[in-house]
Write a protein that holds these residues in place. Structure first.
Motif, PDB file in Angstrom:
ATOM      1  N   ARG A   1      24.418 -13.122  -8.447  1.00  0.00           N
ATOM      2  CA  ARG A   1      23.775 -14.218  -7.723  1.00  0.00           C
ATOM      3  C   ARG A   1      24.538 -15.500  -8.083  1.00  0.00           C
ATOM      4  O   ARG A   1      24.576 -15.896  -9.260  1.00  0.00           O
ATOM      5  CB  ARG A   1      22.313 -14.283  -8.142  1.00  0.00           C
ATOM      6  CG  ARG A   1      21.461 -15.315  -7.418  1.00  0.00           C
ATOM      7  CD  ARG A   1      20.005 -15.142  -7.841  1.00  0.00           C
ATOM      8  NE  ARG A   1      19.216 -16.306  -7.531  1.00  0.00           N
ATOM      9  CZ  ARG A   1      18.618 -16.548  -6.370  1.00  0.00           C
ATOM     10  NH1 ARG A   1      18.746 -15.662  -5.389  1.00  0.00           N
ATOM     11  NH2 ARG A   1      17.905 -17.642  -6.177  1.00  0.00           N
TER      12      ARG A   1
ATOM     13  N   LEU B   1      25.709 -19.604  -7.354  1.00  0.00           N
ATOM     14  CA  LEU B   1      25.348 -20.918  -6.821  1.00  0.00           C
ATOM     15  C   LEU B   1      26.573 -21.823  -6.844  1.00  0.00           C
ATOM     16  O   LEU B   1      27.267 -21.917  -7.860  1.00  0.00           O
ATOM     17  CB  LEU B   1      24.236 -21.559  -7.660  1.00  0.00           C
ATOM     18  CG  LEU B   1      23.885 -23.006  -7.305  1.00  0.00           C
ATOM     19  CD1 LEU B   1      23.265 -23.099  -5.907  1.00  0.00           C
ATOM     20  CD2 LEU B   1      22.952 -23.611  -8.353  1.00  0.00           C
TER      21      LEU B   1
ATOM     22  N   GLU C   1      25.281 -12.513  -2.310  1.00  0.00           N
ATOM     23  CA  GLU C   1      24.267 -13.371  -2.929  1.00  0.00           C
ATOM     24  C   GLU C   1      24.880 -14.710  -3.325  1.00  0.00           C
ATOM     25  O   GLU C   1      24.783 -15.147  -4.476  1.00  0.00           O
ATOM     26  CB  GLU C   1      23.655 -12.666  -4.139  1.00  0.00           C
ATOM     27  CG  GLU C   1      22.819 -11.459  -3.775  1.00  0.00           C
ATOM     28  CD  GLU C   1      21.590 -11.833  -2.942  1.00  0.00           C
ATOM     29  OE1 GLU C   1      20.910 -12.808  -3.312  1.00  0.00           O
ATOM     30  OE2 GLU C   1      21.333 -11.159  -1.938  1.00  0.00           O
TER      31      GLU C   1
ATOM     32  N   PHE D   1      24.936 -18.736  -2.749  1.00  0.00           N
ATOM     33  CA  PHE D   1      24.107 -19.839  -2.282  1.00  0.00           C
ATOM     34  C   PHE D   1      24.886 -21.144  -2.438  1.00  0.00           C
ATOM     35  O   PHE D   1      25.555 -21.354  -3.456  1.00  0.00           O
ATOM     36  CB  PHE D   1      22.815 -19.934  -3.100  1.00  0.00           C
ATOM     37  CG  PHE D   1      21.908 -18.745  -2.949  1.00  0.00           C
ATOM     38  CD1 PHE D   1      20.787 -18.804  -2.135  1.00  0.00           C
ATOM     39  CD2 PHE D   1      22.179 -17.553  -3.619  1.00  0.00           C
ATOM     40  CE1 PHE D   1      19.956 -17.703  -1.988  1.00  0.00           C
ATOM     41  CE2 PHE D   1      21.352 -16.452  -3.488  1.00  0.00           C
ATOM     42  CZ  PHE D   1      20.233 -16.521  -2.664  1.00  0.00           C
TER      43      PHE D   1
ATOM     44  N   HIS E   1      20.737 -19.080   2.748  1.00  0.00           N
ATOM     45  CA  HIS E   1      21.528 -19.392   1.553  1.00  0.00           C
ATOM     46  C   HIS E   1      22.181 -20.765   1.639  1.00  0.00           C
ATOM     47  O   HIS E   1      22.907 -21.155   0.725  1.00  0.00           O
ATOM     48  CB  HIS E   1      22.607 -18.330   1.334  1.00  0.00           C
ATOM     49  CG  HIS E   1      22.062 -16.991   0.932  1.00  0.00           C
ATOM     50  ND1 HIS E   1      22.868 -15.948   0.548  1.00  0.00           N
ATOM     51  CD2 HIS E   1      20.794 -16.523   0.861  1.00  0.00           C
ATOM     52  CE1 HIS E   1      22.122 -14.900   0.260  1.00  0.00           C
ATOM     53  NE2 HIS E   1      20.861 -15.224   0.441  1.00  0.00           N
TER      54      HIS E   1
ATOM     55  N   TYR F   1      20.465 -17.670 -11.673  1.00  0.00           N
ATOM     56  CA  TYR F   1      21.792 -17.313 -11.159  1.00  0.00           C
ATOM     57  C   TYR F   1      22.626 -16.674 -12.265  1.00  0.00           C
ATOM     58  O   TYR F   1      22.409 -16.930 -13.459  1.00  0.00           O
ATOM     59  CB  TYR F   1      22.501 -18.555 -10.617  1.00  0.00           C
ATOM     60  CG  TYR F   1      21.809 -19.146  -9.409  1.00  0.00           C
ATOM     61  CD1 TYR F   1      22.086 -18.681  -8.134  1.00  0.00           C
ATOM     62  CD2 TYR F   1      20.850 -20.144  -9.550  1.00  0.00           C
ATOM     63  CE1 TYR F   1      21.440 -19.199  -7.019  1.00  0.00           C
ATOM     64  CE2 TYR F   1      20.192 -20.675  -8.448  1.00  0.00           C
ATOM     65  CZ  TYR F   1      20.488 -20.199  -7.184  1.00  0.00           C
ATOM     66  OH  TYR F   1      19.833 -20.715  -6.095  1.00  0.00           O
TER      67      TYR F   1
END
Length: 202
Positions: free
Chosen positions: A47, A49, A69, A71, A94, A109
């Protein structure tokens, strides 16, 4: 006397994009980040970011590598719309038009990617940036990216420079330092002026 900076809010950044004052925009994923992404395993689906993402060429690159995943967060709508236009199948949920400091930490994250966001913040927010990165990451999560290791002089708006020694103080309370050295493969105009960082949350 303390320097007072204007409010670098969504309207400020939207205005800079509208005026073409986007010199930070490399129009591509930069070589140090590309090299790091190329050795990541998409099968693990971390995940990720990317805060203050701008037009988010990093997210585009990761998306095409198969990372699902990813964002991106930005205050201004223009750069998020630009990513959506370039990558129509990027998940719209996202694309976060949001204040980095107000992003929720649950779920956490695995990786935060830093690319010209830190230097765009009011320097007074740098300790809070380090703290928020730690809050958003799982234990053992990674903060990776580039920081300008250069002095831009007494400027009143981004980008703001700084030094390796200054930055170390912000991150040491929260992170173990895996890599914190001058990048060897920066873009030409940034050669010798960037730190590549790879920090693990304690």
């Amino acid at each position: 006397m303390e320097t007072v900076f204007p409010d670098f809010d969504a309207a400020y950044w939207q205005g800079r994009y509208a005026a073409g004052r986007d010199g930070w925009d490399a129009r591509e994923v930069t070589p140090p980040l590309r090299a790091y992404f190329d050795q990541m395993d998409a099968a693990e689906q971390p995940r990720i970011l990317i805060p203050g993402a701008g037009r988010a060429y990093e997210a585009e690159y990761l998306h095409h590598l198969g990372f699902l995943e990813v964002f991106v967060a930005d205050l201004a709508p223009e750069p998020l719309a630009a990513l959506a236009a370039r990558v129509p199948d990027f998940p719209p949920q996202h694309l976060l038009q949001a204040d980095f400091f107000e992003l929720p930490s649950d779920p956490p994250y695995d990786l935060i990617v830093e690319q010209t966001f830190f230097c765009a913040l009011n320097p007074a927010l740098r300790p809070a940036y380090a703290s928020q990165c730690a809050a958003l990451l799982r234990p053992g999560g990674t903060l990776m990216g580039l920081l300008f290791d250069t002095d831009f002089g007494p400027v009143q708006e981004p980008p703001f420079g700084g030094t390796k020694e200054e930055y170390r103080g912000y991150f040491e309370p929260y992170f173990e330092f895996r890599h914190f050295e001058t990048a060897t493969n920066s873009l030409g105009p940034r050669q010798g002026r960037e730190l590549f960082i790879c920090l693990k949350k304690k």
